[in-house]
Design an enzyme around this catalytic site. Structure first.
Site, PDB file in Angstrom:
ATOM      1  N   ASN A   1      46.089  35.301  41.829  1.00  0.00           N
ATOM      2  CA  ASN A   1      46.653  34.301  42.731  1.00  0.00           C
ATOM      3  C   ASN A   1      46.137  32.904  42.427  1.00  0.00           C
ATOM      4  O   ASN A   1      46.902  31.924  42.442  1.00  0.00           O
ATOM      5  CB  ASN A   1      46.322  34.662  44.188  1.00  0.00           C
ATOM      6  CG  ASN A   1      47.160  35.808  44.713  1.00  0.00           C
ATOM      7  OD1 ASN A   1      48.318  35.964  44.331  1.00  0.00           O
ATOM      8  ND2 ASN A   1      46.581  36.613  45.598  1.00  0.00           N
TER       9      ASN A   1
ATOM     10  N   GLU B   1      45.817  44.087  48.351  1.00  0.00           N
ATOM     11  CA  GLU B   1      46.107  44.663  47.038  1.00  0.00           C
ATOM     12  C   GLU B   1      45.779  46.150  46.973  1.00  0.00           C
ATOM     13  O   GLU B   1      45.676  46.722  45.901  1.00  0.00           O
ATOM     14  CB  GLU B   1      45.331  43.914  45.958  1.00  0.00           C
ATOM     15  CG  GLU B   1      43.824  44.007  46.062  1.00  0.00           C
ATOM     16  CD  GLU B   1      43.210  42.870  46.873  1.00  0.00           C
ATOM     17  OE1 GLU B   1      42.065  42.491  46.572  1.00  0.00           O
ATOM     18  OE2 GLU B   1      43.870  42.363  47.801  1.00  0.00           O
TER      19      GLU B   1
END
Length: 400
Positions: free
Chosen positions: A264, A299
């Protein structure tokens, strides 16, 4: 000549069709995603207009405006066919329908002085247009859903009846069509059309309601980004699976994306979302019908594999891990997408919570051991300090 007031009861079928059309339009206003309701509304409205006209018109007017009436009937049949095709997700076959409509119109105009022949031609054309999506659905769909089976069967019956209705009435000896609105044919046509219109309205409304309920259930049970199960739905379905002893033994796979925060931070959250979708698709591709795949948050992903031993479950995890390493469709080619797994067995219905905890502990042991690994229950693994596995900030992100 317009019919006497006492005979205006013949308008009842047309008025009923208009009422049904309005009801379907109202349903579509509140259920815009169910577009087949709009096409059914159009079908009924277009059919009601020539129905009302032919119920009240004189014989001379029937001949004069035969082409317009036939066109409206054909359009009504096509919109009903489009309604079915959209629900079944089969081609509408617009070109074939247009060809049938043109042949029907030309033939009806050619036999404009023969009302009986024109009725045969129009009914055959309308029925054939409606039959097209039915045949496509029969070839391509094998839905076990009982509502779809009822719709498919009734659509087939109605299409065949529409094609053969004039022939049946003629065989029965009722071929005097001059007094059209008072004929046996007209009464039989009106009643059968009205019956099927009401039946299809109720049936399609039930299908639309069912679709709405399914959509609400999916929104409740699915992760909005990846379209796989969320944590709550996983627990609910997993308990149902565990009640079926035929699905034992089972295994829990807990997986976590390695260095997802770095993905990210390096390529942005939109790229991170694409990674989550890729992993969800990869997990789903490696499971069977009774297996479950869920995103537990962030995640972290969890899989429940049925009818499988520990060694086979490890093979599934390894296969997923290797697929992700070799996939460069989301991250740049100089970056490798990796995932760590923990695998724990389930041998009875009471082990779900303990197996999830064990798989989670094994997962983080794999993280501590260097990531991009599969740790399996019952094996001994070297425990490495988690900090030693963090990527060096000064090193290129070739391994994520």
């Amino acid at each position: 000549m317009i019919m006497d007031k006492e005979h205006l009861y013949v308008l009842a079928p047309a008025l009923t069709l208009l009422f049904l059309s309005g009801s379907l339009l109202l349903c579509w206003v509140f259920q815009r995603q169910q577009r087949f309701l709009l096409w059914q509304c159009c079908a009924y409205a277009l059919t009601a207009l020539p129905f009302a006209f032919q119920s009240t018109a004189s014989t001379e007017m029937l001949y004069r405006y035969a082409a317009i009436s036939c066109t409206l009937y054909l359009l009504g049949g096509w919109f009903l066919a489009k309604c079915w095709a959209e629900h079944w997700r089969v081609p509408t076959q617009t070109r074939v329908s247009l060809a049938i409509a043109l042949v029907t119109l030309i033939s009806a105009i050619y036999y404009s002085n023969n009302l009986l022949a024109r009725v045969h031609i129009s009914s055959a054309g309308i029925g054939l247009i409606m039959l097209l999506p039915v045949l496509s659905a029969l070839r391509h769909r094998h839905s076990p859903d009982w509502l779809d089976k009822v719709l498919l069967t009734s659509a087939l019956i109605y299409s065949v009846i529409t094609i053969t209705r004039p022939m049946i009435i003629t065989v029965l000896g009722h071929s005097e069509f001059e007094k059209f609105a008072n004929s046996v044919y007209w009464f039989a046509s009106a009643m059968s059309t009205l019956f099927f219109a009401i039946f299809f309205t109720v049936l399609m409304a039930a299908i639309a309601i069912r679709a709405t309920i399914r959509q609400l259930r999916n929104e409740r049970d699915q992760d909005s980004l990846t379209q796989i199960l969320n944590r709550r739905a996983f627990y609910e379905l997993a308990r149902c699976r565990l009640e079926d002893k035929r699905l034992l033994p089972m295994a829990i796979l807990a997986g976590d994306i390695d260095h997802f925060k770095r993905i990210n931070d390096t390529w942005g959250h939109s790229r991170g979302d694409e990674v989550l979708k890729l992993i969800s698709a990869t997990l789903q591709r490696n499971v069977r019908g009774f297996d479950l795949v869920a995103r537990f948050g962030g995640e972290e992903f969890v899989m429940l594999l049925t009818r499988i031993d520990l060694a086979e479950a490890e093979q599934v995890a390894q296969r997923i891990r290797l697929e992700l390493r070799s996939d460069h469709s989301v991250l740049p080619k100089n970056a490798t997408l990796t995932m760590s797994f923990g695998v724990a067995p389930i041998e009875n219905a009471k082990q779900l919570e303990s197996a999830l905890k064990e798989a989670d502990d094994l997962l983080y042991a794999a993280k501590h051991a260097g990531r991009d690994q599969v740790h399996v229950s019952g094996n001994n693994y070297q425990n490495i300090d988690f900090e030693h596995t963090m990527p060096n900030p000064g090193v290129s992100a070739s391994h994520i």
